[in-house]
Design a protein around this motif. Sequence first.
Motif, PDB file in Angstrom:
ATOM      1  N   UNK A   1      39.225  34.224  45.032  1.00  0.00           N
ATOM      2  CA  UNK A   1      40.508  34.693  44.024  1.00  0.00           C
ATOM      3  C   UNK A   1      41.607  35.355  44.763  1.00  0.00           C
ATOM      4  N   UNK A   2      42.851  35.291  44.001  1.00  0.00           N
ATOM      5  CA  UNK A   2      43.841  35.810  44.821  1.00  0.00           C
ATOM      6  C   UNK A   2      43.616  37.580  44.954  1.00  0.00           C
ATOM      7  N   UNK A   3      42.797  38.072  44.149  1.00  0.00           N
ATOM      8  CA  UNK A   3      42.761  39.548  44.211  1.00  0.00           C
ATOM      9  C   UNK A   3      41.763  39.755  45.514  1.00  0.00           C
ATOM     10  N   UNK A   4      40.907  38.860  45.779  1.00  0.00           N
ATOM     11  CA  UNK A   4      40.144  39.294  46.949  1.00  0.00           C
ATOM     12  C   UNK A   4      40.589  38.545  48.121  1.00  0.00           C
ATOM     13  N   UNK A   5      40.809  37.041  48.126  1.00  0.00           N
ATOM     14  CA  UNK A   5      41.423  36.621  48.917  1.00  0.00           C
ATOM     15  C   UNK A   5      40.606  36.491  50.447  1.00  0.00           C
ATOM     16  N   UNK A   6      39.379  36.350  50.521  1.00  0.00           N
ATOM     17  CA  UNK A   6      38.643  36.454  51.765  1.00  0.00           C
ATOM     18  C   UNK A   6      38.386  35.074  52.421  1.00  0.00           C
TER      19      UNK A   6
END
Length: 456
Positions: A261-266
């Motif tokens: 996700x954009x929020x994590x972006x791992x």
Amino acid sequence: MAKLWGSRFKGSTDQLADQFSFSISYDYRLAIYDVIGSIAHTRMLAKCKIITQKDAKEMIVGLKKIGNKIEAGKFKYDETAEDIHSNIQSALKKEIGSAADKLHTARSRNDLIVLDMKLYCLFESIQMIELIINLQKAIVKFSDKHQDVIIPAYTHLQAAQVVLLSHHMLAYVEMLERDKERLMDAFARTDSMPLGSCALSGTSLPIDRNFVSKELGFMTTAQNSIDAVSDRDFIVEALSATSIMGMHFSRISEDFIIWATTEFNFIKIDWALCTGSSIMPHKKNPDILELIRGESATLISNLNKILILTKGLPLTYNRDLQLDKPPLFESIEKTKMILSLLTKLFQSLKVNKPSIEARIHNESLFSVDIMEYLIKKGVSYRDAHDTVGKIIRECTDKGIAIAELSKKELQQYSKKFDLDVKILLNPQMSVKIKKSLGSTNPTLVKKQIESWKKSL
């Protein structure tokens, strides 16, 4: 097509009833196993002088021709056949003539279908084990490549502590190893030859069931004819193994869906394993992982189908058991596809190190390290826990970092604190100081990677 049991009936069966009850539309998958079993059975009949060597030779030659067509994808299945057994029997008669009428001597479809299903399960178990190993190798290779990457680990989906990314990946390898062991356990109990049990009570003909077992490579011969024709435990075990595997697939998928996700972006999932949106041009959706997560419900529900199907059946054979095949076929086919897709995923997966790096410097992630610092200095676990909890609460409320506290300020919380506690406030130190077997210590994780490389 004439039915194997048709002589008892005065007229033909209802067309709609035939459409409802015929299984050729799905049990055609068992064709090659039906042929293999029939060849071994024919050899036994000739050995025991129940049929002539001449007839046996004709039957085996004909069966091998049919088997070659099946393996080449050139065998034409007859939609008017009741099942695959009838189809093979009919095809053999067209191939060699009346000698084919002796094929069904000293056997029933009741024991024949169990044989076919067991051969199918044994073969497919080996296929799934090989695919699991391929996936494990891909994960270990990915882990080896990213041994230096530290990530935040989560409990309750809240950042908890830091761990090596490779340590997290090896957790998947461990899950898959148990999945592999379950398949091997199920394999051992499936490896019992049922043919010759006939309808349920055996036969008065002088057959040699152990000979058939040896011909087909079975470890044992089923010892109770009643159990042999009614047993579907082996299907339940196979579906139990695939349903647990499905749960593991779902958990892996969920991790990566969140991490992408954009929020994590791992991580960056390869475009080839994603889809877009019909209205939002910017979207890159992890649909394959979402479908894997969704298909885990199929794998679990197929186990439930068989348990519910068989739970109330009296011994021995009941026609309900015909319906054990679609759930088994579906689960095995989907499991094999998912294993292959996940292997492709790990082979192409990219790690977004800068994004991860930005998430691993929150001092709360090192709370257990600070607590254990105090425990090593003689403070009780309870007091150490309370002390660190108070420090984090007050620093968070005041908007200051623990690293900014002076020795005097630290010792207001505990006289055991010294400035060396600040060494612990970084992710590299956090993973390095772990000592317990199986922990996220880089040296221990590297040893695990090397161990998996050798064992796989």
